[in-house]
Design a protein around this motif. Structure first.
Motif, short mmCIF file in Angstrom:
data_model
loop_
_atom_site.label_atom_id
_atom_site.label_comp_id
_atom_site.label_asym_id
_atom_site.label_seq_id
_atom_site.Cartn_x
_atom_site.Cartn_y
_atom_site.Cartn_z
N TYR A 149 35.54 42.70 31.26
CA TYR A 149 35.57 41.79 30.12
C TYR A 149 36.18 42.47 28.90
N GLU B 64 34.71 32.20 30.87
CA GLU B 64 34.15 33.47 30.38
C GLU B 64 32.62 33.43 30.44
N ILE C 204 30.42 39.77 24.35
CA ILE C 204 31.14 39.02 25.38
C ILE C 204 30.72 37.54 25.33
N ALA D 80 31.15 44.51 32.59
CA ALA D 80 31.44 44.50 31.16
C ALA D 80 32.77 45.18 30.88
N VAL E 131 29.83 35.60 33.11
CA VAL E 131 29.26 36.68 32.32
C VAL E 131 28.30 37.56 33.13
N HIS F 110 27.36 45.01 24.08
CA HIS F 110 28.58 44.58 24.76
C HIS F 110 28.41 43.16 25.29
N TRP F 111 27.29 42.89 25.96
CA TRP F 111 27.08 41.57 26.53
C TRP F 111 26.94 40.52 25.45
N ASP G 194 32.19 35.92 22.30
CA ASP G 194 33.61 35.64 22.47
C ASP G 194 33.82 34.33 23.22
N MET H 173 39.43 41.31 26.91
CA MET H 173 39.29 40.87 25.52
C MET H 173 40.19 41.68 24.59
#
Length: 139
Positions: free
Chosen positions: A76, A64, A18, A73, A68, A14-15, A21, A80
């Motif tokens: 985010y 973003e 992110i 998460a 972070v 996930h991170w 992105d 997203m």
């Protein structure tokens, strides 16, 4: 693989997504701003709109990346999903305008590129901070 390892692995993915992105927004923003004089004619938009969209994407992607470590998460991911879903709709709307012979398809699409990253960044800044005990432990 234990359940704890699976959860940690999922959180790491996930991170990574992110961060990717945010980096992609910064790269796209730089491309729009730098290439405005070459992209304006093919997209049928004024150069200033490309530069404006580029700056908005640079700001949005930068924020973003800045937050972070400070936002959950889950926040985010929700933002997203909303951003990307609306991006798809704006893209379809721009394409429909162009297919129907209109000249504003590029403006519709780039208009979204101006507004959406700034809206996402504003919501991210306003979001509740991550709780150190749950979010940072997974990173």
């Amino acid at each position: 693989m234990t359940q704890a390892q699976t959860v940690a692995s999922t959180a790491e993915r996930h991170w990574a997504g992110i961060i990717a992105d945010g980096v992609s927004k910064v790269a796209l923003g730089a491309g729009f701003a730098i290439g405005a004089t070459r992209l304006d004619a093919p997209l049928g938009v004024p150069g200033w709109l490309l530069v404006t969209a580029g700056l908005a994407l640079l700001i949005g992607g930068g924020i973003e990346l800045r937050y972070v470590r400070g936002r959950p998460a889950r926040t985010y991911i929700r933002l997203m999903i909303g951003y990307d879903g609306c991006w798809a709709l704006a893209t379809l709307a721009g394409l429909l305008v162009a297919w129907r012979g209109g000249t504003a398809g590029g403006e519709v699409w780039l208009g979204y590129q101006v507004v959406a990253p700034l809206a996402l960044a504003t919501l991210l800044v306003a979001a509740a901070p991550a709780r150190p005990d749950t979010e940072t432990a997974a990173r």
